[in-house]
Motif scaffolding. Structure first.
Motif, short mmCIF file in Angstrom:
data_model
loop_
_atom_site.label_atom_id
_atom_site.label_comp_id
_atom_site.label_asym_id
_atom_site.label_seq_id
_atom_site.Cartn_x
_atom_site.Cartn_y
_atom_site.Cartn_z
N ASP A 126 46.03 13.25 -29.25
CA ASP A 126 47.10 12.39 -29.77
C ASP A 126 48.01 11.84 -28.68
N GLU A 127 47.62 11.93 -27.42
CA GLU A 127 48.45 11.44 -26.32
C GLU A 127 47.61 10.55 -25.40
N LYS A 128 47.01 9.51 -25.95
CA LYS A 128 46.12 8.67 -25.18
C LYS A 128 46.87 7.59 -24.41
N LEU A 129 46.26 7.18 -23.29
CA LEU A 129 46.85 6.15 -22.45
C LEU A 129 46.70 4.78 -23.10
N SER A 130 47.79 4.02 -23.15
CA SER A 130 47.73 2.60 -23.47
C SER A 130 47.74 1.84 -22.15
N GLY A 131 47.61 0.52 -22.22
CA GLY A 131 47.69 -0.27 -21.00
C GLY A 131 49.03 -0.12 -20.31
#
Length: 300
Positions: free
Chosen positions: A124-129
C-alpha cells in the motif's frame, strides 16, 4: 479519521521533531566526554529503564518470550539492532567529526530511503511519478553533500558522512520493518526494541572498545537526557505513530528534524555549515515534500 485524531498525530510528530532534532546537538556534546559506542549503549539502557517504568505504571505485560518466526521478540530484536544499536553507533561516531547540523541533514535522507524501500516491501505504499521524482531529488542532495568531500579524497569527514548516511538508510529499513512487525502496544514495542538494542550495543561496545571509563558528570547528564527524551519517549511516539499512520507519514518527521537541528547547531553550538550543507538540505527537504505530496492532497 476524525479531526481530533489527526491533531493528536500532529502533536506526536511535533514532539518527535523537537526530541530528535535536539538529540544531534546533545550527541555532539556527549561524544566529547564519552566514547561514541558507550554513548549509544548508555542512552539505550536509560531508555529501557524509562520504558519499563511506563509499562509498569500502565499495567502492561510484555509478550511471552519466544523465538518463532512470528514472535514479537524476534521482530523487535531485529529492530533494536537495525533501528537502534547499529545506527546509534554510526551517528555517534560521525558526531566526532561532523557538525551536529550536518549529521541531522544526513538523517534527513531517511524519508527518501523509506519511500523507496516501502515501494518494494509494502503493497500500500507504491511509488507514483511524483514520489519517484522526490526520491531522485533527495538522492541528488546527498550527492551535493558528499560529492565535494569524495573529490578531495576519502577523508575523515567523508567517512563520517558515509556513516551518517548509512545510519539514515538503516532508520528507513526499521520504518518498513516496524510496519510489518506483529502488533503490540507502542510502549511494549518500544521497550522490546530499546532493551534488545541496549544488549546488542553493550556487547558491541565491549568487543570494539572495551569496558567504559567513569564518565564526567556533563556527559552522563546528556546521555541520560538523550535516553529519557529522544530514545525512550521518542520511541514510544515513533512506534505509536507508525502503527497508526504508516512509515511514509511517520518519516515526514525527518522533514522537520534537520531544520530544528540546524537552527540549534547555528544558534546554540556556534556551527557554520558550508553552502553544500544548505544546498543539500534544500534538495533533500524538497524530495521529502514531493514524496509526501499525495498525502497532503488527500488531507486537504
Amino acid at each position: 479519521m476524525s479531526w481530533v485524531n489527526r491533531n493528536i498525530d500532529w502533536l506526536v510528530m511535533t514532539f518527535l521533531v523537537a526530541a530528535w532534532g535536539s538529540a544531534f546537538a546533545g550527541l555532539k556534546i556527549a561524544v566529547e566526554d564519552i566514547h561514541p559506542y558507550w554513548t549509544s549503549a548508555g542512552r539505550l539502557w536509560v531508555a529501557s529503564g524509562v520504558l519499563w517504568l511506563l509499562c509498569a505504571a500502565r499495567g502492561e505485560q510484555l509478550p511471552a518470550f519466544s523465538v518463532g518466526r512470528d514472535s514479537p521478540w524476534v521482530w523487535f530484536a531485529v529492530l533494536g539492532l537495525v533501528g537502534m544499536a547499529i545506527p546509534f553507533f554510526m551517528f555517534a561516531t560521525a558526531a566526532t567529526s561532523l557538525p551536529s547540523a550536518v549529521n541531522a541533514i544526513c538523517n534527513g535522507a531517511s524519508p527518501v530511503f523509506t519511500v523507496a524501500m516501502a515501494h518494494v516491501f509494502l503493497a500500500d505504499e507504491k511509488l507514483s511519478g511524483r514520489r519517484l521524482l522526490g526520491v531522485l531529488l533527495g538522492f541528488s542532495g546527498l550527492v551535493v553533500l558528499v560529492g565535494p568531500r569524495l573529490l578531495a579524497g576519502v577523508t575523515i569527514e567523508a567517512a563520517a558522512l558515509g556513516l551518517a548516511i548509512g545510519a539514515a538508510f538503516l532508520y528507513a529499513a526499521s520504518n518498513v520493518i516496524t510496519r510489518k512487525a506483529p502488533q503490540v502496544s507502542s510502549t511494549a514495542g518500544a521497550l522490546m526494541m530499546c532493551f534488545s538494542g541496549a544488549v546488542l550495543a553493550t556487547l558491541g561496545a565491549l568487543v570494539l572498545e572495551g569496558p567504559p571509563a567513569v564518565p564526567p558528570l556533563r556527559g552522563l547528564a546528556v546521555v541520560t537526557a538523550l535516553g529519557v527524551v529522544s530514545t525512550g519517549l521518542g520511541t514510544v511516539g515513533y512506534v505509536w505513530l507508525i502503527q497508526r499512520r504508516g512509515p511514509v507519514f511517520t518519516a515526514m518527521t525527518i522533514y522537520l528534524v534537520p531544520l530544528w537541528a540546524t537552527a540549534l547547531g547555528i544558534g546554540l553550538m556556534g556551527e557554520r555549515p558550508g553552502w553544500t550543507a544548505f544546498a543539500a538540505l534544500a534538495l533533500i527537504l524538497g524530495g521529502v515534500a514531493l514524496t509526501n505530496a499525495r498525502w497532503r492532497k488527500a488531507q486537504a
